[in-house]
Each structure stands twice: as structure tokens, then as C-alpha cells.
Design an enzyme around this catalytic site. Structure first.
Site, PDB file in Angstrom:
ATOM      1  CD  GLU A  43      -3.239  -0.384   0.395  1.00 44.74           C
ATOM      2  OE1 GLU A  43      -3.128   0.743  -0.148  1.00 44.74           O
ATOM      3  OE2 GLU A  43      -4.250  -1.093   0.322  1.00 44.74           O
ATOM      4  CG  HIS A  67      -6.294  -3.426  -5.854  1.00 42.27           C
ATOM      5  ND1 HIS A  67      -6.862  -2.831  -4.750  1.00 42.27           N
ATOM      6  CD2 HIS A  67      -6.919  -4.626  -5.977  1.00 42.27           C
ATOM      7  CE1 HIS A  67      -7.776  -3.642  -4.242  1.00 42.27           C
ATOM      8  NE2 HIS A  67      -7.836  -4.732  -4.964  1.00 42.27           N
ATOM      9  CG  ASP A 106      -5.832   0.631  -5.679  1.00 42.91           C
ATOM     10  OD1 ASP A 106      -6.889   0.096  -6.033  1.00 42.91           O
ATOM     11  OD2 ASP A 106      -5.077   0.144  -4.825  1.00 42.91           O
TER      12      ASP A 106
END
Length: 256
Positions: free
Chosen positions: A166, A208, A218
Site C-alpha cells: 500500500e 490492484h 488503484d
């Protein structure tokens, strides 16, 4: 971020095989050659089934209580990361790559701050978590061990085969993606590629949005894939040179 919906349930199918042929000496409608063929096919099928069962047993073995690899509290897989434990509800204990081979990195963007990502991945009701979170200044937190399956992609198979990273920021704000963030994340991804032996390309390092069945966008249009892959590959070359050692001086033998 990806919820754990892809973790619910698992599918499978059973394959059958048959053999047919003509031959000699019919007996009760089945020739000797055909009987041998059927028998041989059964042996092959049984062998394949046994191999598949052994492979599945090896996977399940690491899911049984008491069979996990030893784990040291606070230990990280990437030097420079700090350990911030995710809620156990947001990942599944495993023993990768012994039970699930790893051949992917999935790039995510939080749609929020670094602190927000840490907070939600520690929330058992969130039903999602990633292995790492990268801050704008390059600071790294590891929240799930690489040997465990984080619920980050929304696809069970991809969760099992990948490591999720992330990144702080927003998909529609290009200023979210700083030079320090790219550099830090690229060093991490290069280390993962080296550790599990897969190439630094767009088949194995994906967004993603590219995970089958996802409804996420994303890392978005402002994530610079060309820049990122250049940094990952440069880091791999640097690490390879460091492993090989300095070149031999003229007139002197090299290492080995």
C-alpha cells in the site's frame, strides 16, 4: 485496499480419464489389450491423484495448529521496515512459499494517509490488510509477514500468490507519489523479486486494478509504471553487483 471477499470459499473440480481401443481375444466385451490399457490408465490416474493429494496435504499441513514456522515478535522481512501488526482478522496464517508459491507484487494506493492505513489494517472489522505500507517520505511499515496471506486484492488466488504494498495518497493526486516513495517502494519490490525468484516486469508487478474481479482503480493514472520499473531493475542490478563483489584488478585473478 481490498476486502476479504475473495477469501470466502474455494473451488475445485475432478478430472476423469478413459481409454478405448480395439484388439484381440474378446472376453466379456473387453479385450486383453483394452484391459491393460484401462488398467495402465488407472495407474497413471491414481499416480496423478496421489501426487495432487500430496501437494494439497502439504498445503493443509501448514494450516494446522502447531505447524507454523517459528515467528519472532516484531521481526520484519525487509530491513528498514518497522513492524506494526495488522489485526489477525485481516490476514490468514500460512507458510509461504512452502504452501503457496509467491510470484506477484500488487501495488495499491490507500486513498488516505499512512496513519489511516495503519489504523484500518489494525481494525478487525475492516476485513482487509496489506503486507507493507509506504509513506510519502519513504518510511515503511510491515503489517503482515510475507509468509502469511494478507487480504489485500479481493481475489483469493491472487492473495495467496502475491505480496501487497500500500502507498499513502490518492489516485487522482499526482503529488501523492514522491521520489522518496518511489525509491523506497522500488527497493522493497526488488528485494521481494530476489527473494522469490520472479522477474521485475509488468506481468509480475501489477496494480490492484489488474487483479481479476476487482472493482478498484488503484494505483491510478498518475502512478508512473515506467519510472517505477526502472527503479526496481536498477536496484536489482545494484544488488547483483554487490553480491558479485568488486571487479579484479588488471593482472590479478578474479574471485573464485
Amino acid at each position: 485496499m481490498g476486502r476479504s471477499g475473495g477469501e470466502q470459499g474455494d473451488g475445485g473440480h475432478t478430472d476423469g480419464a478413459h481409454a478405448d481401443g480395439g484388439g484381440e481375444e474378446p472376453a466379456a466385451g473387453v479385450t486383453r489389450r483394452r484391459a491393460l490399457w484401462i488398467g495402465g490408465g488407472s495407474v497413471v490416474a491414481a499416480g496423478a491423484a496421489a501426487f495432487a493429494a500430496r501437494d494439497e496435504l502439504a498445503r493443509w499441513w501448514w494450516r494446522l495448529p502447531g505447524n507454523d514456522k517459528p515467528r519472532t515478535a516484531g521481526e520484519v522481512d525487509f530491513r528498514g521496515a518497522r513492524w506494526v501488526a495488522a489485526s489477525p482478522a485481516n490476514y490468514r496464517r500460512a507458510d509461504r512459499p512452502a504452501d503457496y508459491p509467491i510470484d506477484r507484487v500488487v501495488i495499491h494506493v490507500v486513498q488516505g494517509s499512512f496513519a489511516t492505513a495503519l489504523r484500518v489494517f489494525q481494525d478487525p472489522d475492516h476485513e482487509a490488510g496489506a503486507h507493507y505500507v509506504v509513506r510519502k517520505d519513504g518510511n515503511l511499515a510491515q503489517m503482515v509477514r510475507e509468509l502469511d496471506v494478507a487480504f489485500h486484492s479481493g481475489n483469493r488466488g491472487y492473495n495467496e500468490r502475491s505480496i501487497g504494498i500500500e502507498h499513502e495518497g490518492f489516485v487522482d493526486r499526482p503529488e501523492s507519489f514522491t521520489a522518496a516513495m518511489y525509491a523506497s517502494s522500488a527497493r522493497l519490490t526488488a528485494a521481494i523479486c530476489r527473494r522469490y525468484g520472479f522477474p521485475a516486469d509488468r506481468e509480475h508487478i501489477i496494480g490492484h486494478v489488474e487483479v481479476p474481479g476487482t472493482d478498484h482503480t488503484d494505483p491510478g493514472p498518475h502512478w508512473d509504471w515506467d519510472r517505477y520499473l526502472r527503479l526496481v531493475r536498477a536496484e536489482l542490478r545494484r544488488a547483483a553487483r554487490a553480491t558479485e563483489g568488486p571487479p579484479a584488478r588488471k593482472g590479478q585473478p578474479g574471485p573464485g
